[in-house]
Design a protein around this motif. Sequence first.
Motif, PDB file in Angstrom:
ATOM      1  N   PRO A   1       0.814  -1.223   0.000  1.00 23.97           N
ATOM      2  CA  PRO A   1       0.000   0.000   0.000  1.00 23.97           C
ATOM      3  C   PRO A   1       0.844   1.269   0.000  1.00 23.97           C
ATOM      4  CG  PRO A   1      -0.001  -0.999   2.174  1.00 23.97           C
ATOM      5  CD  PRO A   1       0.689  -1.971   1.272  1.00 23.97           C
ATOM      6  N   LEU A   2       2.132   1.151   0.301  1.00 21.62           N
ATOM      7  CA  LEU A   2       2.998   2.323   0.382  1.00 21.62           C
ATOM      8  C   LEU A   2       3.655   2.658  -0.943  1.00 21.62           C
ATOM      9  CD1 LEU A   2       4.704   1.482   3.793  1.00 21.62           C
ATOM     10  CD2 LEU A   2       2.774   3.025   3.373  1.00 21.62           C
ATOM     11  N   CYS A   3       4.066   1.624  -1.699  1.00 21.55           N
ATOM     12  CA  CYS A   3       4.811   1.880  -2.938  1.00 21.55           C
ATOM     13  C   CYS A   3       4.189   1.241  -4.170  1.00 21.55           C
ATOM     14  CB  CYS A   3       6.251   1.407  -2.793  1.00 21.55           C
ATOM     15  SG  CYS A   3       6.423  -0.405  -2.678  1.00 21.55           S
ATOM     16  N   GLY A   4       3.220   0.348  -3.991  1.00 26.88           N
ATOM     17  CA  GLY A   4       2.583  -0.298  -5.128  1.00 26.88           C
ATOM     18  C   GLY A   4       3.302  -1.525  -5.641  1.00 26.88           C
ATOM     19  N   ALA A   5       4.436  -1.888  -5.040  1.00 27.13           N
ATOM     20  CA  ALA A   5       5.165  -3.078  -5.478  1.00 27.13           C
ATOM     21  C   ALA A   5       4.344  -4.327  -5.187  1.00 27.13           C
ATOM     22  CB  ALA A   5       6.502  -3.164  -4.767  1.00 27.13           C
ATOM     23  N   GLY A   6       4.453  -5.306  -6.067  1.00 29.00           N
ATOM     24  CA  GLY A   6       3.773  -6.570  -5.845  1.00 29.00           C
ATOM     25  C   GLY A   6       2.497  -6.758  -6.631  1.00 29.00           C
TER      26      GLY A   6
ATOM     27  N   ARG B   1      15.303  -8.279  -6.949  1.00 23.38           N
ATOM     28  CA  ARG B   1      14.188  -8.315  -6.001  1.00 23.38           C
ATOM     29  C   ARG B   1      13.714  -6.894  -5.693  1.00 23.38           C
ATOM     30  NH1 ARG B   1      13.343 -12.426  -2.745  1.00 23.38           N
ATOM     31  NH2 ARG B   1      15.569 -13.002  -2.815  1.00 23.38           N
ATOM     32  N   GLN B   2      14.665  -5.983  -5.495  1.00 22.35           N
ATOM     33  CA  GLN B   2      14.337  -4.602  -5.196  1.00 22.35           C
ATOM     34  C   GLN B   2      14.025  -3.853  -6.498  1.00 22.35           C
ATOM     35  OE1 GLN B   2      17.182  -6.131  -4.210  1.00 22.35           O
ATOM     36  NE2 GLN B   2      16.700  -6.510  -2.047  1.00 22.35           N
ATOM     37  N   LEU B   3      13.168  -2.850  -6.377  1.00 22.41           N
ATOM     38  CA  LEU B   3      12.650  -2.158  -7.547  1.00 22.41           C
ATOM     39  C   LEU B   3      13.093  -0.693  -7.538  1.00 22.41           C
ATOM     40  CD1 LEU B   3       8.957  -3.450  -7.249  1.00 22.41           C
ATOM     41  CD2 LEU B   3      10.908  -4.634  -8.271  1.00 22.41           C
ATOM     42  N   THR B   4      12.937  -0.053  -8.701  1.00 21.33           N
ATOM     43  CA  THR B   4      13.096   1.396  -8.794  1.00 21.33           C
ATOM     44  C   THR B   4      11.873   1.952  -9.517  1.00 21.33           C
ATOM     45  OG1 THR B   4      14.305   1.260 -10.902  1.00 21.33           O
ATOM     46  CG2 THR B   4      15.619   1.258  -8.877  1.00 21.33           C
ATOM     47  N   GLY B   5      11.676   3.262  -9.389  1.00 20.30           N
ATOM     48  CA  GLY B   5      10.523   3.899 -10.019  1.00 20.30           C
ATOM     49  C   GLY B   5       9.446   4.217  -9.009  1.00 20.30           C
ATOM     50  N   LEU B   6       8.245   4.450  -9.512  1.00 23.27           N
ATOM     51  CA  LEU B   6       7.134   4.796  -8.620  1.00 23.27           C
ATOM     52  C   LEU B   6       5.819   4.338  -9.222  1.00 23.27           C
ATOM     53  CD1 LEU B   6       6.339   8.625  -8.845  1.00 23.27           C
ATOM     54  CD2 LEU B   6       7.482   7.326 -10.636  1.00 23.27           C
ATOM     55  N   ARG B   7       4.804   4.250  -8.381  1.00 20.46           N
ATOM     56  CA  ARG B   7       3.450   3.896  -8.819  1.00 20.46           C
ATOM     57  C   ARG B   7       2.708   5.181  -9.126  1.00 20.46           C
ATOM     58  NH1 ARG B   7      -0.292   2.136 -11.340  1.00 20.46           N
ATOM     59  NH2 ARG B   7      -1.850   0.642 -10.607  1.00 20.46           N
ATOM     60  N   ARG B   8       2.381   5.349 -10.388  1.00 16.79           N
ATOM     61  CA  ARG B   8       1.640   6.540 -10.803  1.00 16.79           C
ATOM     62  C   ARG B   8       0.887   6.198 -12.084  1.00 16.79           C
ATOM     63  NH1 ARG B   8       5.056  11.819 -11.307  1.00 16.79           N
ATOM     64  NH2 ARG B   8       4.872  11.669  -9.028  1.00 16.79           N
ATOM     65  N   GLY B   9      -0.430   6.248 -12.012  1.00 14.82           N
ATOM     66  CA  GLY B   9      -1.226   5.882 -13.178  1.00 14.82           C
ATOM     67  C   GLY B   9      -0.968   4.441 -13.568  1.00 14.82           C
TER      68      GLY B   9
ATOM     69  N   PRO C   1       6.548   0.419 -10.041  1.00 11.30           N
ATOM     70  CA  PRO C   1       7.965   0.198  -9.743  1.00 11.30           C
ATOM     71  C   PRO C   1       8.438  -1.052 -10.474  1.00 11.30           C
ATOM     72  CG  PRO C   1       6.723   0.617  -7.735  1.00 11.30           C
ATOM     73  CD  PRO C   1       5.720   0.411  -8.822  1.00 11.30           C
ATOM     74  N   ARG C   2       9.683  -1.066 -10.885  1.00 17.33           N
ATOM     75  CA  ARG C   2      10.133  -2.133 -11.772  1.00 17.33           C
ATOM     76  C   ARG C   2      11.483  -2.703 -11.338  1.00 17.33           C
ATOM     77  NH1 ARG C   2      10.591   2.890 -13.666  1.00 17.33           N
ATOM     78  NH2 ARG C   2      12.639   3.602 -14.383  1.00 17.33           N
ATOM     79  N   PRO C   3      11.722  -3.987 -11.588  1.00 18.91           N
ATOM     80  CA  PRO C   3      13.035  -4.572 -11.324  1.00 18.91           C
ATOM     81  C   PRO C   3      13.996  -4.254 -12.462  1.00 18.91           C
ATOM     82  CG  PRO C   3      11.590  -6.240 -12.220  1.00 18.91           C
ATOM     83  CD  PRO C   3      10.751  -4.983 -12.080  1.00 18.91           C
ATOM     84  N   VAL C   4      15.269  -4.508 -12.219  1.00 16.04           N
ATOM     85  CA  VAL C   4      16.273  -4.429 -13.276  1.00 16.04           C
ATOM     86  C   VAL C   4      16.392  -5.806 -13.897  1.00 16.04           C
ATOM     87  CG1 VAL C   4      18.662  -3.867 -13.842  1.00 16.04           C
ATOM     88  CG2 VAL C   4      17.486  -2.641 -11.997  1.00 16.04           C
TER      89      VAL C   4
END
Length: 260
Positions: free
Chosen positions: A89-94, A218-226, A230-233
């Motif tokens: 709920p904080l970053c949108g990952a998953g 496992r860890q992502l970069t980016g942000l949830r917007r529209g 967030p995405r993996p490398v």
Amino acid sequence: MIPGYPGRSLGLVRNVRLPREDERVRLIGELNREFNRQGRSFFFGSSISRHYTPEEIQAAELFSLRPLSIFEPCGEMCGTEYDESEACPLCGAGARQSTELHLEPESIPKRDLSFTIAREVVVSNRLAQALQAHGMTGAAFLPVRDPTGKLLDDWRQLTITSAPVDIVPPTLVGSNLFDLDEQGEFRCPQGHVLGLGLLSELWVRRESYDGSDLVRTRQLTGLRRGVLHPRPVLLFSPRLYRLLRELKVGRLVVEVTHLI
């Protein structure tokens, strides 16, 4: 004024190319911080290019892929559905893709490997067959359909099936060269998202790598917007790197990834 200021004018801004260790890079950062304190901007963005010797390429154990061929509309804009019931709920990952990938066929670049703006990975049927024929591990190739549900025979969605690898220091992640997001505005407190983007080469924990030809972080970069998530490398082995070169797969920018 910066002594010996290089680059070329682009109207209201100036395009400057400098080595990362150049003293003028530090000076640009200082000027930008001073401008920011005055409510203005001096620095507007950067693009990092890295170049390797043949010996460095030969010695690499993994490579990371920086996408250049990016297109829209993405899957969610064409009818692809995502299940966010278990997303952070904080970053949108998953968020989990819950249907096959739907795309506008006319929008897909006529290239072997492309990314949507939401970082869904599309490969040509030619490349998918080649990877399978050479026994490349760590990936599956799923159908791609148009918005009406018609199968697109020329394309497959590449998904990663191998275990994820862990990003570790000294990897740098931040908003830009002069903003490491020390306040954590774009970092997930749960550790899912490290920040907006990579600012350095990638270091990953050796014990987390299972030896597959295709892996993701496992860890992502980016942000949830529209429609953005967030995405993996995406990472791949030297064996796969050589095959991509042999197949002349274009529009790929690769960087050495370090296992420690």
